[in-house]
Design a protein around this motif. Structure first.
Motif: not given
Length: 704
Positions: A164-169
């Motif tokens: 999820t953090a990678a997707a937000e990035l």
């Protein structure tokens, strides 16, 4: 004091650029000796730099741990300390705990770091992008820790948070890292096939989403994803698909080795230029020329690697990085990845009989492993290479038994046994494999009672239902080859239960072997038509899905024998000739003799006296050849040691930390190939070379 600090920091950095890591460490240690005159933040930064250096460039993990724990203690009382220093200290200490096997401490420090990050994010202490990167970093480490603890759902949850953090990035490569790590966990703990398939597709889609011209910069991620895809395809017995991935891996590894060699040459030249620049007696023109050369070399390195930082260029020949800073993690060292690619080539080539290439790759892999200093390696590193070593030796045993090179198989199996005795804790998972291979060896040299003993013992040393079932199949074949009524009854007792559950296994590997032995038992019961139907179905699966020509050859030989028993001489001749061709391809002497003996009986029945005599003479020559090989194996000092009905004896060790460190896989760096890939368990294939009820000389051979 400020000048001293800056001077020693600069000297340490220059020493690192020269790859003089000992000198760099001494500069930092000298600064720490200043004691109370150091400002807390200076001491913290120095300890963090020194710990990073020790973790990256030495085996001195305990000193690194001491520096990190001291730095974290100072940070807890230094309110003015930058948040990124606290996060760095937590990250490095978690890594250090992992390397020394202190898993509970690692988990505790990671949870502390996530709490710190959560509270800091609420207060806006870090930019959003930095917060997301640090969050991804800690979740990836936490997932690794949870896998080692056996908490696979927790690991998948942590990886989901990282994704999820990678997707937000909006980082496709970081999303792929977390998706691939999730696939790794699924392969280790196969519970939900639809979820596994979905993750496989997700990984493929994410790799395709990375622009083609940027993929060369994510080579570590490429190898990780491709190897996991290969493991998955092998698990479901899609060998054609796996072969395509292995071809890509092999080509990429060869290209990468060439690139690394070029980069090493550029780095060596850059180091030479840097050393010359440190000389104090240079003329201005010489210095300007060197600076110009330095810039050119740095630009060439950036073009070749996609890395802007000169410091990070130093790690390129050592690491296949998976993710951007602050993670910079690797799954396996470069040498281990290269060895693993060799191992995949062996695993796909061995069932096809490509023994020359298999032998070359086995030697290549073993050489890579022997170059590693296991005695001074971190625990997880030593365990990794030892497991790879055992898998190469296991494949060597399999190849040599298939080729009827019994002495060479002896030597490789004795090596496995010796390594296990030397490292019984790290290699505890290999004990069942060694017993299984002892059974394979004993069966191959005609010691069927001993073979059955070792196969049954192997089932007691593993919790894997797949491996237990295959050991029961192997033991059943040995009992069939013994040939008396009691042994046949034991074989039936072993095969009956696994026959009833053969459709429950992932893939068809177990099913094809179970059908093979079940067909043999039906023949012993003179239920020839039912045996023919069963064996024909098993042959179809073995041919279309497994691609194991040894198993196909053995199926054909049994079916040819059945056709002869049913007086279908035309089909028998055709089938047996095909089987003989495959057995010759494999240099499988016992199976060749088996086929020749049935062909001799065929020619006798149809009255082809000339063919009968010619075939019988060829069979006799093969018999003589086999007897020489068997006599040589029986005369060797290790023969009795390998077949005797005694388990391998070791002195029990109690290094709890070591056991914990290697007992479970890490989603990031530990190597754990799913058992259904065939490692550390052999690919199943079996044969009963001679069956008593067909008036044939009783001999058996069974190989992986």
């Amino acid at each position: 004091m400020e000048a001293v600090v800056e001077g020693l920091w600069s000297l340490a950095e220059e020493a690192e650029l020269r790859r003089d890591y000992g000198a760099a460490a001494k500069c930092l240690e000298s600064l720490l000796q200043c004691g109370a005159s150091l400002l807390p933040l200076v001491e913290i930064r120095t300890r963090l730099r020194l710990a990073h250096l020790l973790l990256s460039r030495s085996h001195n993990l305990n000193h690194a741990k001491a520096h990190l724990e001291r730095a974290l203690l100072l940070l807890s009382s230094a309110r003015s300390a930058a948040l990124h220093l606290k996060l760095s200290a937590h990250s490095l200490l978690a890594r250090c705990y992992h390397l020394i096997g202190a898993i509970p401490s690692q988990k505790h420090i990671l949870l502390r770091a996530l709490d710190l990050l959560s509270s800091s994010a609420a207060g806006g202490s870090l930019p959003p992008a930095a917060t997301l990167l640090w969050s991804a970093n800690f979740y990836s480490h936490l997932a690794s820790t949870l896998v080692i603890d056996g908490d696979h759902p927790g690991a998948l949850s942590a990886l989901s948070s990282g994704f999820t953090a990678a997707a937000e990035l909006r980082s496709s490569e970081l999303q792929l890292f977390f998706a691939a790590s999730a696939l790794h966990v699924h392969l280790l703990h196969w519970e939900d096939p639809p979820s596994v398939e979905a993750t496989v597709r997700q990984c493929l889609e994410l790799w395709e989403s990375i622009p083609f011209d940027q993929r060369q910069h994510y080579i570590g991620l490429f190898f990780y994803n491709e190897l996991l895809q290969t493991f998955y395809l092998l698990r479901i017995c899609d060998y054609k698909g796996a072969a395509q991935h292995v071809e890509k891996l092999d080509a990429a590894m060869k290209s990468e080795q060439q690139k690394v060699q070029h980069v090493k040459e550029l780095i060596a030249e850059l180091n030479s230029v840097n050393r010359n620049l440190f000389q104090s007696n240079l003329q201005r023109r010489e210095r300007l020329s060197l600076y110009e050369k330095q810039g050119q070399l740095q630009e060439q390195l950036r073009m070749a690697t996609g890395v802007d930082s000169t410091n990070k260029l130093l790690d390129l020949d050592d690491k296949l990085l998976l993710a951007p800073p602050p993670m910079d993690g690797e799954w396996l060292p470069r040498g281990a990845v290269s060895a693993l690619v060799d191992l995949m080539v062996v695993m796909l080539g061995r069932p096809k009989g490509v023994f020359k290439e298999c032998g070359r790759r086995i030697q290549s892999g073993l050489q890579l492993i022997y170059e590693v200093d296991l005695q001074h390696s971190a625990i997880w590193m030593a365990g990794l290479y030892l497991m790879l070593l055992m898998q190469f030796l296991e494949n060597k045993v399999a190849v040599e038994l298939t080729r009827s090179e019994f002495v060479e198989a002896q030597e490789a199996l004795v090596q496995m046994k010796d390594w296990f005795v030397r490292f019984p804790t790290i290699l505890q998972g290999c004990e069942s494999t060694i017993e299984m291979l002892r059974g394979q060896y004993a069966h191959s040299v005609g010691c069927f009672h001993e073979a059955a003993f070792h196969f049954i013992e192997a089932t007691k040393l593993t919790e894997s239902k797949s491996v237990q079932s295959m050991c029961h199949v192997y033991a059943a074949v040995s009992y069939i080859c013994i040939g008396d009524a009691e042994s046949s009854s034991k074989a039936l007792d072993l095969v009956g239960p696994v026959f009833r559950i053969m459709d429950s296994f992932v893939g068809v590997r177990e099913k094809t072997c179970i059908i093979f032995v079940y067909g043999l038992l039906l023949m012993r019961q003179h239920n020839l038509q039912e045996a023919r139907i069963r064996l024909a179905s098993g042959l179809k699966i073995a041919h279309q899905q497994l691609g194991n020509i040894q198993l196909v050859s053995q199926y054909l030989t049994i079916l040819g024998t059945l056709a002869l028993q049913l007086h279908d001489t035309g089909q028998a001749r055709e089938i047996l000739k095909s089987s003989l061709t495959l057995a010759k391809t494999l240099y499988d002497v016992p199976t060749q003799i088996w086929v020749l003996s049935v062909l001799t009986a065929l020619y006798r029945e149809i009255g082809e006296r000339g063919n009968e005599m010619e075939n019988s003479e060829y069979e006799r020559k093969k018999e003589d050849d086999l007897q020489k090989r068997l006599s040589e194996a029986h005369s060797r000092i290790h023969h009795l040691e390998l077949i005797e009905k005694v388990m391998v004896k070791v002195q029990p060790l109690h290094e709890v930390a070591i056991r914990k460190a290697v007992a479970g896989p890490s989603a990031n760096i530990d190597l754990d190939i799913p058992e259904s890939v065939g490692l550390p368990y052999p690919q199943p294939a079996a044969s009963a070379s001679r069956l008593g009820e067909f008036d044939l000389v009783r001999r058996g051979k069974m190989k992986m």
